[in-house]
Motif scaffolding. Structure first.
Motif, PDB file in Angstrom:
ATOM      1  N   ASP A   1      15.800 -11.590  19.706  1.00  0.00           N
ATOM      2  CA  ASP A   1      16.909 -12.357  20.272  1.00  0.00           C
ATOM      3  C   ASP A   1      17.486 -13.349  19.261  1.00  0.00           C
ATOM      4  OD1 ASP A   1      17.287 -11.309  22.793  1.00  0.00           O
ATOM      5  OD2 ASP A   1      15.716 -12.531  23.698  1.00  0.00           O
ATOM      6  N   PHE A   2      18.793 -13.499  19.335  1.00  0.00           N
ATOM      7  CA  PHE A   2      19.484 -14.492  18.514  1.00  0.00           C
ATOM      8  C   PHE A   2      19.364 -15.878  19.145  1.00  0.00           C
ATOM      9  CE2 PHE A   2      23.404 -16.874  17.575  1.00  0.00           C
ATOM     10  CZ  PHE A   2      23.343 -16.915  16.185  1.00  0.00           C
ATOM     11  N   PHE A   3      19.550 -15.954  20.462  1.00  0.00           N
ATOM     12  CA  PHE A   3      19.535 -17.233  21.175  1.00  0.00           C
ATOM     13  C   PHE A   3      18.111 -17.622  21.571  1.00  0.00           C
ATOM     14  CE2 PHE A   3      23.567 -15.108  22.246  1.00  0.00           C
ATOM     15  CZ  PHE A   3      24.474 -16.038  21.753  1.00  0.00           C
TER      16      PHE A   3
ATOM     17  N   PHE B   1      15.521 -15.040   7.107  1.00  0.00           N
ATOM     18  CA  PHE B   1      15.097 -16.397   7.432  1.00  0.00           C
ATOM     19  C   PHE B   1      16.280 -17.352   7.266  1.00  0.00           C
ATOM     20  CE2 PHE B   1      11.733 -13.871   5.567  1.00  0.00           C
ATOM     21  CZ  PHE B   1      10.731 -13.948   6.529  1.00  0.00           C
ATOM     22  N   ALA B   2      16.620 -18.055   8.345  1.00  0.00           N
ATOM     23  CA  ALA B   2      17.800 -18.917   8.337  1.00  0.00           C
ATOM     24  C   ALA B   2      17.607 -20.091   7.379  1.00  0.00           C
ATOM     25  CB  ALA B   2      18.094 -19.425   9.743  1.00  0.00           C
ATOM     26  N   MET B   3      18.607 -20.305   6.507  1.00  0.00           N
ATOM     27  CA  MET B   3      18.579 -21.433   5.573  1.00  0.00           C
ATOM     28  C   MET B   3      19.567 -22.524   6.000  1.00  0.00           C
ATOM     29  SD  MET B   3      18.244 -19.603   1.841  1.00  0.00           S
ATOM     30  CE  MET B   3      19.898 -18.893   1.924  1.00  0.00           C
ATOM     31  N   LYS B   4      20.750 -22.102   6.444  1.00  0.00           N
ATOM     32  CA  LYS B   4      21.764 -23.044   6.915  1.00  0.00           C
ATOM     33  C   LYS B   4      22.290 -22.580   8.260  1.00  0.00           C
ATOM     34  CE  LYS B   4      23.375 -24.538   2.343  1.00  0.00           C
ATOM     35  NZ  LYS B   4      24.562 -24.661   1.437  1.00  0.00           N
ATOM     36  N   LYS B   5      22.505 -23.519   9.183  1.00  0.00           N
ATOM     37  CA  LYS B   5      22.955 -23.192  10.532  1.00  0.00           C
ATOM     38  C   LYS B   5      24.097 -24.116  10.915  1.00  0.00           C
ATOM     39  CE  LYS B   5      18.871 -24.314  11.867  1.00  0.00           C
ATOM     40  NZ  LYS B   5      18.358 -24.607  10.524  1.00  0.00           N
ATOM     41  N   LYS B   6      25.240 -23.531  11.230  1.00  0.00           N
ATOM     42  CA  LYS B   6      26.402 -24.315  11.651  1.00  0.00           C
ATOM     43  C   LYS B   6      26.994 -23.689  12.901  1.00  0.00           C
ATOM     44  CE  LYS B   6      29.369 -25.306   8.414  1.00  0.00           C
ATOM     45  NZ  LYS B   6      30.235 -25.178   7.221  1.00  0.00           N
ATOM     46  N   LEU B   7      27.300 -24.532  13.886  1.00  0.00           N
ATOM     47  CA  LEU B   7      27.925 -24.061  15.114  1.00  0.00           C
ATOM     48  C   LEU B   7      29.164 -24.902  15.401  1.00  0.00           C
ATOM     49  CD1 LEU B   7      28.173 -22.581  17.820  1.00  0.00           C
ATOM     50  CD2 LEU B   7      26.471 -24.167  18.757  1.00  0.00           C
TER      51      LEU B   7
ATOM     52  N   ASP C   1      24.089 -24.478  32.787  1.00  0.00           N
ATOM     53  CA  ASP C   1      23.693 -25.055  31.507  1.00  0.00           C
ATOM     54  C   ASP C   1      23.600 -23.968  30.441  1.00  0.00           C
ATOM     55  OD1 ASP C   1      21.516 -23.922  32.875  1.00  0.00           O
ATOM     56  OD2 ASP C   1      20.097 -25.002  31.614  1.00  0.00           O
ATOM     57  N   PHE C   2      23.576 -24.387  29.181  1.00  0.00           N
ATOM     58  CA  PHE C   2      23.391 -23.463  28.062  1.00  0.00           C
ATOM     59  C   PHE C   2      22.796 -24.224  26.887  1.00  0.00           C
ATOM     60  CE2 PHE C   2      25.141 -21.568  24.070  1.00  0.00           C
ATOM     61  CZ  PHE C   2      24.334 -20.437  24.058  1.00  0.00           C
ATOM     62  N   ILE C   3      21.655 -23.735  26.394  1.00  0.00           N
ATOM     63  CA  ILE C   3      21.019 -24.293  25.203  1.00  0.00           C
ATOM     64  C   ILE C   3      21.507 -23.500  23.999  1.00  0.00           C
ATOM     65  CG2 ILE C   3      18.808 -24.695  24.050  1.00  0.00           C
ATOM     66  CD1 ILE C   3      17.531 -24.887  26.825  1.00  0.00           C
ATOM     67  N   ASP C   4      22.175 -24.170  23.051  1.00  0.00           N
ATOM     68  CA  ASP C   4      22.811 -23.438  21.949  1.00  0.00           C
ATOM     69  C   ASP C   4      21.892 -23.198  20.751  1.00  0.00           C
ATOM     70  OD1 ASP C   4      22.678 -25.881  20.619  1.00  0.00           O
ATOM     71  OD2 ASP C   4      24.798 -26.353  20.912  1.00  0.00           O
ATOM     72  N   ASN C   5      20.592 -23.552  20.858  1.00  0.00           N
ATOM     73  CA  ASN C   5      19.653 -23.311  19.758  1.00  0.00           C
ATOM     74  C   ASN C   5      19.495 -21.816  19.488  1.00  0.00           C
ATOM     75  OD1 ASN C   5      19.353 -26.002  20.388  1.00  0.00           O
ATOM     76  ND2 ASN C   5      17.150 -26.036  20.052  1.00  0.00           N
ATOM     77  N   ILE C   6      19.120 -21.483  18.239  1.00  0.00           N
ATOM     78  CA  ILE C   6      18.940 -20.080  17.859  1.00  0.00           C
ATOM     79  C   ILE C   6      17.570 -19.891  17.222  1.00  0.00           C
ATOM     80  CG2 ILE C   6      21.414 -19.762  17.473  1.00  0.00           C
ATOM     81  CD1 ILE C   6      20.731 -19.783  14.429  1.00  0.00           C
ATOM     82  N   ASN C   7      17.114 -18.641  17.191  1.00  0.00           N
ATOM     83  CA  ASN C   7      15.887 -18.305  16.474  1.00  0.00           C
ATOM     84  C   ASN C   7      16.165 -18.279  14.975  1.00  0.00           C
ATOM     85  OD1 ASN C   7      13.834 -17.830  18.534  1.00  0.00           O
ATOM     86  ND2 ASN C   7      15.149 -16.146  19.212  1.00  0.00           N
ATOM     87  N   THR C   8      15.304 -18.914  14.203  1.00  0.00           N
ATOM     88  CA  THR C   8      15.544 -19.022  12.759  1.00  0.00           C
ATOM     89  C   THR C   8      15.050 -17.800  11.984  1.00  0.00           C
ATOM     90  OG1 THR C   8      13.470 -20.252  12.505  1.00  0.00           O
ATOM     91  CG2 THR C   8      15.489 -21.532  12.793  1.00  0.00           C
TER      92      THR C   8
ATOM     93  N   ASP D   1      24.592 -28.679  13.706  1.00  0.00           N
ATOM     94  CA  ASP D   1      23.422 -27.826  13.538  1.00  0.00           C
ATOM     95  C   ASP D   1      22.830 -27.603  14.930  1.00  0.00           C
ATOM     96  OD1 ASP D   1      20.897 -26.716  13.169  1.00  0.00           O
ATOM     97  OD2 ASP D   1      20.438 -27.918  11.398  1.00  0.00           O
ATOM     98  N   PRO D   2      22.864 -26.382  15.445  1.00  0.00           N
ATOM     99  CA  PRO D   2      22.425 -26.169  16.833  1.00  0.00           C
ATOM    100  C   PRO D   2      20.945 -26.458  17.056  1.00  0.00           C
ATOM    101  CG  PRO D   2      22.766 -24.073  15.714  1.00  0.00           C
ATOM    102  CD  PRO D   2      23.312 -25.134  14.814  1.00  0.00           C
ATOM    103  N   ASN D   3      20.122 -26.376  16.011  1.00  0.00           N
ATOM    104  CA  ASN D   3      18.685 -26.578  16.170  1.00  0.00           C
ATOM    105  C   ASN D   3      18.239 -28.005  15.902  1.00  0.00           C
ATOM    106  OD1 ASN D   3      18.821 -23.805  16.482  1.00  0.00           O
ATOM    107  ND2 ASN D   3      16.941 -23.417  15.364  1.00  0.00           N
ATOM    108  N   ASN D   4      19.166 -28.859  15.522  1.00  0.00           N
ATOM    109  CA  ASN D   4      18.839 -30.255  15.280  1.00  0.00           C
ATOM    110  C   ASN D   4      18.775 -31.002  16.618  1.00  0.00           C
ATOM    111  OD1 ASN D   4      18.841 -33.029  14.591  1.00  0.00           O
ATOM    112  ND2 ASN D   4      19.858 -32.584  12.643  1.00  0.00           N
ATOM    113  N   GLU D   5      17.645 -31.637  16.899  1.00  0.00           N
ATOM    114  CA  GLU D   5      17.482 -32.337  18.181  1.00  0.00           C
ATOM    115  C   GLU D   5      18.522 -33.437  18.360  1.00  0.00           C
ATOM    116  OE1 GLU D   5      13.547 -33.756  18.644  1.00  0.00           O
ATOM    117  OE2 GLU D   5      12.618 -31.765  18.718  1.00  0.00           O
TER     118      GLU D   5
END
Length: 286
Positions: A264-266, A170-176, A224-231, A197-201
């Motif tokens: 999936d990661f993405f 379970f993802a706790m911190k996300k940095k891209l 296009d590319f959406i950089d969000n990831i599955n948590t 943070d890729p998941n931050n709107e």
């Protein structure tokens, strides 16, 4: 009369010695059984583990961009199964940093609305050539692996083991960190931002919005590319290693583990990729 009394006393003494011997034998047997039951059925410890990770792209405009170097640490527990010293249920609670490095395998575009010097706004499209964009994800997970361990009997001071199981994460911190090979701007220079943070709107502005496909009635986009990831990450694990007896029931353990995600990661629907890693672990079991 005296002979009869002597005979009775002798017989009573023999019976007493026999009873004492039986009692001693039962006590020894019970003690031996207790010792066997006192053999550790739970072993707990700590572990550390460097890991090498990569992403396996199945489809979409991304490709793997080399190995990432991460690190894990946590506590472990092994529980004996079937009252056997050869079959164990292993579990952990660990914090794992699993990097993912990817790059674009097709052209990407970003449409940015900017202000006109004379008033009003206009859209500017930035174009990025194939392979020009690099994405470095640095994700910290809480992992709770659960596996079956099969251990050999002691060979000298060594035991060998094989394990397989799952490791829900379970993802706790996300940095891209998103960079370009020709230094085109991704992050505003006046804000001093080097990652997001890729998941931050609020950070969706750093994604690649693409451009609308001409004639598309539903507003479909391209480039296009959406950089969000599955948590949530759900990998299967398989591994092998050794346990070396240090003293008493204290063991040094080392192993090699392959961790293969099955989801999936993405979150981009047009990109499918799964993160994998190989981990080298070392720890102590008590």
């Amino acid at each position: 009369m005296e002979r009869l009394l002597f005979f009775c006393m002798k017989r009573m003494k023999l019976q007493r010695n026999t009873s004492f011997g039986i009692a001693a034998m039962l006590l020894f047997t019970g003690f031996s059984s207790l010792q066997a039951q006192d053999a550790p059925s739970v072993k707990m410890g700590v572990r550390v583990s460097p890991n090498f990770s990569w992403v396996n792209i199945q489809q979409g405009s991304m490709s793997n961009n080399g190995l990432g170097l991460g690190f894990s640490y946590g506590v472990t527990a092994d529980f004996s199964m079937f009252k056997s010293s050869n079959y164990w249920m292993g579990t952990e609670l660990s914090v794992s940093t699993i990097p993912v490095q990817a790059k674009s395998s097709s052209e990407l575009r970003n449409t940015v609305t900017i202000a006109n010097p004379t008033g009003g706004t206009r859209d500017t499209v930035y174009k990025y050539d194939q392979g020009n964009i690099e994405f470095k994800y640095n994700i910290q997970y809480l992992q709770i692996p659960l596996s079956v361990k099969m251990k050999t009997d002691e060979i000298g001071n060594l035991k060998y083991f094989f394990q397989f199981g799952v490791a829900p994460s379970f993802a706790m911190k996300k940095k891209l960190t998103t960079t370009t090979l020709n230094a085109d701007p991704i992050y505003p220079t006046n804000k001093g931002i080097s990652f997001h943070d890729p998941n931050n709107e609020d950070n969706d502005v750093y994604q690649f919005s693409g451009v609308q496909i001409p004639g598309s009635a539903v507003g479909e986009k391209e480039y296009d590319f959406i950089d969000n990831i599955n948590t949530v990450r759900f990998p299967l694990i398989i591994g092998a290693g050794i346990e070396y007896k240090l003293t008493g029931s204290t063991m040094f353990t080392a192993g090699l583990r392959f961790d293969n995600s099955i989801n999936d990661f993405f979150k981009d629907k047009r990109v499918s990729g799964r993160s994998n890693m190989i981990a080298l672990s070392a720890g102590i079991l008590f």
